[in-house]
Enzyme design. Structure first.
Site, short mmCIF file in Angstrom:
data_model
loop_
_atom_site.label_atom_id
_atom_site.label_comp_id
_atom_site.label_asym_id
_atom_site.label_seq_id
_atom_site.Cartn_x
_atom_site.Cartn_y
_atom_site.Cartn_z
N SER A 238 1.25 -1.09 0.34
CA SER A 238 0.30 -0.18 0.26
C SER A 238 1.05 1.02 -0.27
CB SER A 238 -0.77 0.27 0.84
OG SER A 238 -0.08 0.26 2.68
N LYS A 239 0.27 2.19 -0.07
CA LYS A 239 1.14 3.67 0.05
C LYS A 239 1.59 3.61 0.73
CE LYS A 239 -2.26 6.08 -3.13
NZ LYS A 239 -3.28 7.67 -2.86
N ARG A 240 1.74 3.04 2.43
CA ARG A 240 2.45 3.58 3.35
C ARG A 240 3.22 2.65 3.25
NH1 ARG A 240 2.30 -0.54 7.43
NH2 ARG A 240 0.28 -2.35 6.98
#
Length: 468
Positions: A238-240
């Site tokens: 994911s973006k994290r």
């Protein structure tokens, strides 16, 4: 048989890095076998699909260089074909119209859950002959209710499924829009797709789609379901964990060749080899060698690989990529030295193209911004004389080459009783505006004779304007 693969993204957002890996593996398999690669846009979700997302997919595919032989085909342009196939299935009895409302189906499934059963459509409309007035029916597949089906998968091996757990799925919604399962099957059959390479989140969809193919009497393609990509912590990517939109890597200054090289190693390997040319990937890749375990995305490894491509890359290719990146950043490359020379000067210390753009900005602007702290530290009255002599000697050089520049600065340092660095750093601040650049002879060669003279004159004016 001509091998034919496809990449079929849904245009509901950006092109995910995991999608690029799927596209890469499909593209490589087709190219390895001298086959064809199809790009298909599965845009039947009309509420979420956008033209902007379609363009983002096309731009991302073009940037990484995954060219397609057919397409892009949009499913929304094929609704008449889906309706034709659905009608043929209704006539053949392999599909039927279902008039159950959403509320009826939800109540049916709630009751099944209450009884401890797996929720599924119970087939109550299978033998209905009369339509229900005022109700637009869906079209359902008449699935086999007994026995089992085995998916022969190149990555996961044979995966059996019990048919009793697969209910009569909807093929066409009440508004005439085909479902994902139906559109995929009809498209694959019509396009002659021989190998379906996709994420393993689709593995449980495959037995349903095989049932549709069997109902149509169409050949079943070979399947290969790729393991998902996880973050370094083992969670779903994911973006994290960093950028997941492929175009973000373009904006950050990654090379498309390096990104593909990194992605091909997520789940596939050829011994201990780390760096692959495109030709090597095509020659060596085999989807049957893909590991069934999930791969982990490591941003540091990608950065290292990109650095290797910058350090080892052909200067003409890198100059072209740098020019494109600079244009996106609004930098006019025509205002500076040849980009191949800039690449040579900065490739050893750059991880991305953005590093080069940021570090070499002084070569493409006039006047160059002067860092006040650096100027106060290095442009003092005591250095005015040596800087003036350096300017006089440099402007009359016969050839503006780094060795001649180095010799001129060395001579001025000796005449002034200074070490080379004592004059080199003030020269650097004068011509670049800061304290960091390649060796001073390389830097001055890149800046050019006229700009060097002008910037040294400005530095001397700066020193003269300072209070005693």
């Amino acid at each position: 048989m001509t091998v034919k693969t496809r990449f079929a993204p849904s245009p509901t957002g950006y092109l995910h890095i995991g999608g690029v890996r799927t596209a890469l593996f499909s593209w490589l398999y087709a190219r390895h076998h001298g086959g064809r690669f199809v790009l298909r846009i599965e845009d039947t979700d009309r509420e979420r699909s956008t033209e902007e997302s379609i363009q983002a997919i096309l731009t991302g595919m073009e940037w990484v260089g995954l060219d397609w032989d057919e397409g892009p085909v949009r499913q929304t342009e094929r609704f008449a074909r889906y309706a034709e196939i659905a009608e043929s299935m209704l006539r053949a009895g392999t599909a039927y119209r279902c008039y159950c409302s959403r509320e009826e189906v939800e109540a049916m499934r709630a009751a099944q859950v209450a009884r401890g059963e797996n929720p599924r459509y119970d087939g109550r409309c299978r033998d209905r002959r009369a339509p229900v007035p005022g109700v637009s029916p869906v079209v359902r597949l008449r699935s086999p209710g007994t026995g089992s089906i085995t998916v022969h998968d190149l990555v996961h091996g044979d995966v059996p499924f019990d048919n009793a757990g697969l209910d009569d799925l909807i093929l066409v919604r009440s508004d005439g829009v085909p479902t994902f399962h139906f559109g995929v099957v009809v498209d694959d059959a019509d396009m002659g797709i021989t190998h379906v390479i996709r994420g393993d989140d689709h593995l449980t969809n495959t037995p349903r789609q095989i049932h549709i193919l069997q109902a149509l009497g169409m050949p079943v393609p070979v399947y290969a379901h790729l393991p998902m990509i996880l973050g370094a912590d083992g969670a779903r990517l994911s973006k994290r964990h960093g950028a997941v939109n492929v175009l973000e890597y373009r904006e950050q200054g990654y090379l498309p060749a390096a990104l593909l090289n990194y992605l091909v190693r997520l789940g596939w390997a050829h011994g201990d080899q780390e760096l692959f040319t495109r030709a090597e990937m095509i020659r060596l890749f085999d989807v049957a060698s893909v590991n069934a375990a999930a791969a982990r995305f490591n941003p540091e490894k990608l950065a290292w690989l990109n650095q290797q491509y910058i350090q080892r890359g052909e200067r003409g290719y890198l100059a072209g990529e740098l020019a494109t990146h600079m244009a996106r950043r609004g930098v006019d490359a025509r205002q500076g030295p040849p980009l191949a020379a800039v690449v040579d000067a900065y490739r050893e210390r750059a991880v991305t193209l953005e590093d080069i753009v940021q570090a070499s900005g002084y070569l493409f602007v006039e006047p160059v911004p002067l860092d006040e702290k650096a100027a106060r530290q290095h442009l003092k009255a005591a250095i005015a004389g040596p800087l003036a002599r350096a300017r006089e000697r440099l402007v009359v050089l016969g050839d503006w080459r780094r060795q001649d520049i180095h010799d001129a600065v060395t001579a001025v340092a000796a005449e002034s009783g200074l070490g080379f660095g004592k004059i080199g750093q003030p020269l650097r601040v004068a011509v670049t505006g800061g304290t960091v650049s390649p060796p001073i002879d390389v830097t001055l060669e890149l800046v050019g004779r006229e700009r060097t003279a002008a910037r040294l004159a400005r530095a001397l004016d700066y020193i003269a304007a300072q209070p005693a």
